[in-house]
Design a protein around this motif. Structure first.
Motif, PDB file in Angstrom:
ATOM      1  N   LYS A 107       6.221  18.459   3.730  1.00 45.54           N
ATOM      2  CA  LYS A 107       5.310  17.954   2.698  1.00 45.54           C
ATOM      3  C   LYS A 107       5.504  18.699   1.388  1.00 45.54           C
ATOM      4  O   LYS A 107       5.428  18.100   0.304  1.00 45.54           O
ATOM      5  CB  LYS A 107       3.865  18.070   3.191  1.00 45.54           C
ATOM      6  N   ALA A 108       5.766  19.981   1.482  1.00 41.29           N
ATOM      7  CA  ALA A 108       6.008  20.757   0.265  1.00 41.29           C
ATOM      8  C   ALA A 108       7.339  20.373  -0.387  1.00 41.29           C
ATOM      9  O   ALA A 108       7.455  20.353  -1.615  1.00 41.29           O
ATOM     10  CB  ALA A 108       5.997  22.251   0.595  1.00 41.29           C
ATOM     11  N   ALA A 109       8.353  20.068   0.439  1.00 37.33           N
ATOM     12  CA  ALA A 109       9.677  19.745  -0.086  1.00 37.33           C
ATOM     13  C   ALA A 109       9.756  18.329  -0.626  1.00 37.33           C
ATOM     14  O   ALA A 109      10.618  18.036  -1.467  1.00 37.33           O
ATOM     15  CB  ALA A 109      10.729  19.937   1.010  1.00 37.33           C
ATOM     16  N   MET A 110       8.883  17.431  -0.156  1.00 35.11           N
ATOM     17  CA  MET A 110       8.932  16.024  -0.571  1.00 35.11           C
ATOM     18  C   MET A 110       7.553  15.568  -1.039  1.00 35.11           C
ATOM     19  O   MET A 110       6.877  14.776  -0.367  1.00 35.11           O
ATOM     20  CB  MET A 110       9.431  15.155   0.585  1.00 35.11           C
ATOM     21  N   PRO A 111       7.091  16.058  -2.174  1.00 34.98           N
ATOM     22  CA  PRO A 111       5.739  15.718  -2.625  1.00 34.98           C
ATOM     23  C   PRO A 111       5.563  14.233  -2.930  1.00 34.98           C
ATOM     24  O   PRO A 111       4.433  13.730  -2.907  1.00 34.98           O
ATOM     25  CB  PRO A 111       5.564  16.573  -3.889  1.00 34.98           C
ATOM     26  N   GLY A 112       6.644  13.521  -3.188  1.00 32.67           N
ATOM     27  CA  GLY A 112       6.516  12.100  -3.484  1.00 32.67           C
ATOM     28  C   GLY A 112       6.549  11.208  -2.261  1.00 32.67           C
ATOM     29  O   GLY A 112       6.363   9.987  -2.373  1.00 32.67           O
ATOM     30  N   ALA A 113       6.771  11.792  -1.077  1.00 34.01           N
ATOM     31  CA  ALA A 113       6.830  11.004   0.152  1.00 34.01           C
ATOM     32  C   ALA A 113       5.432  10.771   0.709  1.00 34.01           C
ATOM     33  O   ALA A 113       4.492  11.529   0.415  1.00 34.01           O
ATOM     34  CB  ALA A 113       7.706  11.700   1.185  1.00 34.01           C
ATOM     35  N   VAL A 114       5.309   9.750   1.536  1.00 38.72           N
ATOM     36  CA  VAL A 114       4.052   9.441   2.214  1.00 38.72           C
ATOM     37  C   VAL A 114       4.177   9.905   3.659  1.00 38.72           C
ATOM     38  O   VAL A 114       5.107   9.512   4.365  1.00 38.72           O
ATOM     39  CB  VAL A 114       3.746   7.929   2.167  1.00 38.72           C
ATOM     40  N   PHE A 115       3.239  10.730   4.114  1.00 35.82           N
ATOM     41  CA  PHE A 115       3.236  11.222   5.493  1.00 35.82           C
ATOM     42  C   PHE A 115       2.084  10.553   6.232  1.00 35.82           C
ATOM     43  O   PHE A 115       0.918  10.780   5.923  1.00 35.82           O
ATOM     44  CB  PHE A 115       3.094  12.747   5.522  1.00 35.82           C
ATOM     45  N   LEU A 116       2.429   9.734   7.217  1.00 38.83           N
ATOM     46  CA  LEU A 116       1.409   8.973   7.950  1.00 38.83           C
ATOM     47  C   LEU A 116       0.970   9.640   9.238  1.00 38.83           C
ATOM     48  O   LEU A 116       0.033   9.168   9.879  1.00 38.83           O
ATOM     49  CB  LEU A 116       1.941   7.571   8.273  1.00 38.83           C
ATOM     50  N   GLY A 117       1.632  10.708   9.644  1.00 42.80           N
ATOM     51  CA  GLY A 117       1.286  11.317  10.917  1.00 42.80           C
ATOM     52  C   GLY A 117       1.775  10.458  12.074  1.00 42.80           C
ATOM     53  O   GLY A 117       2.583   9.539  11.913  1.00 42.80           O
ATOM     54  N   ARG A 118       1.257  10.746  13.231  1.00 43.83           N
ATOM     55  CA  ARG A 118       1.685  10.022  14.435  1.00 43.83           C
ATOM     56  C   ARG A 118       1.087   8.621  14.455  1.00 43.83           C
ATOM     57  O   ARG A 118      -0.095   8.420  14.168  1.00 43.83           O
ATOM     58  CB  ARG A 118       1.246  10.805  15.673  1.00 43.83           C
ATOM     59  N   ARG A 119       1.896   7.644  14.830  1.00 44.42           N
ATOM     60  CA  ARG A 119       1.455   6.266  15.009  1.00 44.42           C
ATOM     61  C   ARG A 119       1.985   5.756  16.343  1.00 44.42           C
ATOM     62  O   ARG A 119       3.108   6.101  16.740  1.00 44.42           O
ATOM     63  CB  ARG A 119       1.953   5.356  13.874  1.00 44.42           C
ATOM     64  N   ALA A 155       0.824  -1.208   0.000  1.00 44.77           N
ATOM     65  CA  ALA A 155       0.000   0.000   0.000  1.00 44.77           C
ATOM     66  C   ALA A 155       0.862   1.264   0.000  1.00 44.77           C
ATOM     67  O   ALA A 155       0.528   2.261  -0.650  1.00 44.77           O
ATOM     68  CB  ALA A 155      -0.930  -0.007   1.203  1.00 44.77           C
ATOM     69  N   LEU A 156       1.980   1.228   0.731  1.00 49.55           N
ATOM     70  CA  LEU A 156       2.847   2.394   0.816  1.00 49.55           C
ATOM     71  C   LEU A 156       3.789   2.499  -0.379  1.00 49.55           C
ATOM     72  O   LEU A 156       4.212   3.607  -0.752  1.00 49.55           O
ATOM     73  CB  LEU A 156       3.666   2.341   2.109  1.00 49.55           C
ATOM     74  N   ALA A 157       4.144   1.373  -0.961  1.00 44.75           N
ATOM     75  CA  ALA A 157       5.052   1.355  -2.117  1.00 44.75           C
ATOM     76  C   ALA A 157       4.429   0.498  -3.209  1.00 44.75           C
ATOM     77  O   ALA A 157       4.882  -0.617  -3.489  1.00 44.75           O
ATOM     78  CB  ALA A 157       6.412   0.806  -1.691  1.00 44.75           C
ATOM     79  N   PRO A 158       3.364   0.983  -3.851  1.00 42.74           N
ATOM     80  CA  PRO A 158       2.605   0.155  -4.805  1.00 42.74           C
ATOM     81  C   PRO A 158       3.397  -0.256  -6.035  1.00 42.74           C
ATOM     82  O   PRO A 158       3.038  -1.221  -6.716  1.00 42.74           O
ATOM     83  CB  PRO A 158       1.418   1.052  -5.178  1.00 42.74           C
ATOM     84  N   GLY A 159       4.485   0.459  -6.326  1.00 41.83           N
ATOM     85  CA  GLY A 159       5.299   0.104  -7.475  1.00 41.83           C
ATOM     86  C   GLY A 159       6.442  -0.835  -7.133  1.00 41.83           C
ATOM     87  O   GLY A 159       7.348  -1.027  -7.956  1.00 41.83           O
ATOM     88  N   GLY A 160       6.410  -1.404  -5.917  1.00 35.71           N
ATOM     89  CA  GLY A 160       7.484  -2.292  -5.497  1.00 35.71           C
ATOM     90  C   GLY A 160       8.742  -1.565  -5.073  1.00 35.71           C
ATOM     91  O   GLY A 160       9.826  -2.159  -5.008  1.00 35.71           O
TER      92      GLY A 160
END
Length: 462
Positions: A251-263, A203-208
């Motif tokens: 988020k602006a500097a890394m538009p391709g990253a996934v931000f999950l927030g606090r876990r 889910a986080l890396a759908p392209g493998g």
């Protein structure tokens, strides 16, 4: 023993100080001691978890001092001057006072414990001088002022505990004496490779893609912006877990990253184990608990070769150490591991093996022995030592103030004799060194011995 723990941070706050204090207090309760936690109150409306632990739900009393948010960083609370601090200390009548990352509330507590003739153990845990530089406080004087406060508090303590060799050397270099190393534990059952979730990875890396993660606060001192170059590597997906004031800019500097927030909890453990590479970017860590959690999860680590990570990461054995504050070095290290799945597996297994014995129980017992040593030394002082006659008088004079704080009273646990062979003395302070640099030509098959703290890893010609 009756122990008062005065801490600058405690749950519901989420950070290294709050977590380690909670685990230490839990351990004291389970070992039959009587801790009291004194901490700044959280923001109005914040959820405070119930403080009870173990099969019998033993209570942990917590006194919260009125506080205000730190300017520019409202997640951090600063305790206001309050008579509740002295009241809580005198009502609990501790054998030992534990000052956790003392700076504001801890500094006030140090003055009170000196007047009450109480032995103190001060735990150095936050590089506040480095933070002052990161936040550009004091027009260049912030670092010097921070060290002045740190020295003042720690010099008054009977024993000072640092979480890593570099942190201990920093204290001794600034004139602090009686320093010992007290590291942190990790829950290697909670953080475990078996929690890896391939569905979450897809889910986080759908392209493998190779999943590269950071876990922690999103704040200027953590330098998460150094992952921007890594986020542009082909075949790599960066995932950021945590929150803080830097989130919008990141988020602006890394538009391709996934931000999950606090876990937290099991969800956090699942995220850790599902990573392919863990990266920590902060250059101001006195320890770095998330590195241990990644290692327990069987994940190889990339970290800056400075501070606490030097004690944790075996270079070319459990991960890669890179030059601090160098985005290119981080990207090169990640690219090396992304191209070498067998090496990632090897480093992850070695990291897991390194931390499985670092339990919170073992670390908690070390802390209790430090308390016992300090208490024994305090009681062995000659009767005419200055300060020995102050405690009774001041305690009696503050009874009226103490009545405003209710602290459960339970019989003290029997004292256990300190174990022989305490931790070794701290090495002499290091001279400034050039930070290690990841060789640009590092090969996937090379597994070199880990460098000693301060040893250089020279840049090799391409």
């Amino acid at each position: 023993m009756r122990v008062a723990i005065v801490t600058e941070s405690f749950p519901p706050e989420v950070n290294g100080v709050a977590h380690s204090v909670l685990r230490a207090a839990e351990h004291l309760v389970r070992r039959g001691h009587q801790p009291l936690v004194i901490t700044p109150a959280p923001a109005r409306g914040a959820h405070c978890p119930p403080q009870s632990f173990g099969p019998d739900r033993e209570p942990l009393p917590v006194v919260r001092i009125p506080s205000v948010p730190l300017p520019r960083y409202p997640q951090v609370r600063i305790a206001l001057p309050s008579r509740r601090l002295a009241a809580a200390l005198t009502a609990h009548r501790p054998d030992v006072v534990h000052l956790a990352s003392p700076f504001v509330l801890g500094a006030r507590a140090a003055r009170i414990t000196e007047r009450l003739d109480l032995p103190t153990v001060a735990v150095y845990q936050t590089d506040l001088a480095g933070y002052a530089q990161a936040y550009r406080m004091g027009r260049g004087l912030g670092s010097a002022l921070a060290w002045a406060r740190i020295r003042s508090v720690h010099r008054s303590a009977a024993r000072n505990l640092a979480p890593s060799t570099p942190a201990a050397q920093d204290l001794t270099a600034h004139g602090v004496r009686n320093v010992r190393i007290w590291a942190r534990g990790v829950d290697s059952a909670r953080f475990h490779p078996e929690h890896r979730d391939e569905a979450l990875h897809r889910a986080l890396a759908p392209g493998g893609e190779v999943l590269v993660g950071y876990v922690g606060r999103l704040a200027p001192e953590k330098r998460v912006d150094l992952l921007a170059e890594t986020s542009r590597l082909p075949g790599v997906r960066v995932v950021v877990i945590g929150d803080g004031p830097s989130a919008p800019a990141l988020k602006a500097a890394m538009p391709g990253a996934v931000f999950l927030g606090r876990r937290t909890g099991a969800e956090l453990a699942r995220c850790f184990a599902s990573l392919d590479v863990f990266v920590h970017t902060g250059p101001l860590e006195t320890f770095c608990q998330t590195i241990q959690e990644a290692m327990a999860s069987g994940v190889p680590v990339v970290a800056p070769a400075v501070g606490g990570p030097l004690d944790l990461v075996g270079h070319h054995r459990t991960g890669l150490l890179v030059a601090p504050r160098d985005a290119g070095a981080v990207a090169r290290a990640v690219a090396t591991l992304a191209a070498a799945p067998d090496l990632r597996t090897h480093y992850g297994a070695a990291g897991r093996a390194d931390v499985t014995d670092r339990t919170w129980e073992a670390v908690g017992d070390q802390l209790i022995r430090h308390y016992q040593d300090v208490l024994a030394e305090h009681r062995a002082r000659p009767a005419d030592t200055p300060g020995r006659t102050k405690r009774k008088t001041l305690s009696r004079s503050s009874d009226a103030v103490s009545s405003s704080v209710s602290v459960p009273s339970t019989p003290s646990a029997p004292s256990v004799a300190p174990s022989p062979g305490d931790l070794p003395a701290i090495p002499a302070p290091r001279s400034p060194d050039t930070a290690p640099v990841l060789p640009a030509s590092a090969t996937a098959s090379a597994v070199a011995p880990a460098p000693a703290a301060g040893e250089l890893v020279e840049e090799q010609p391409a």
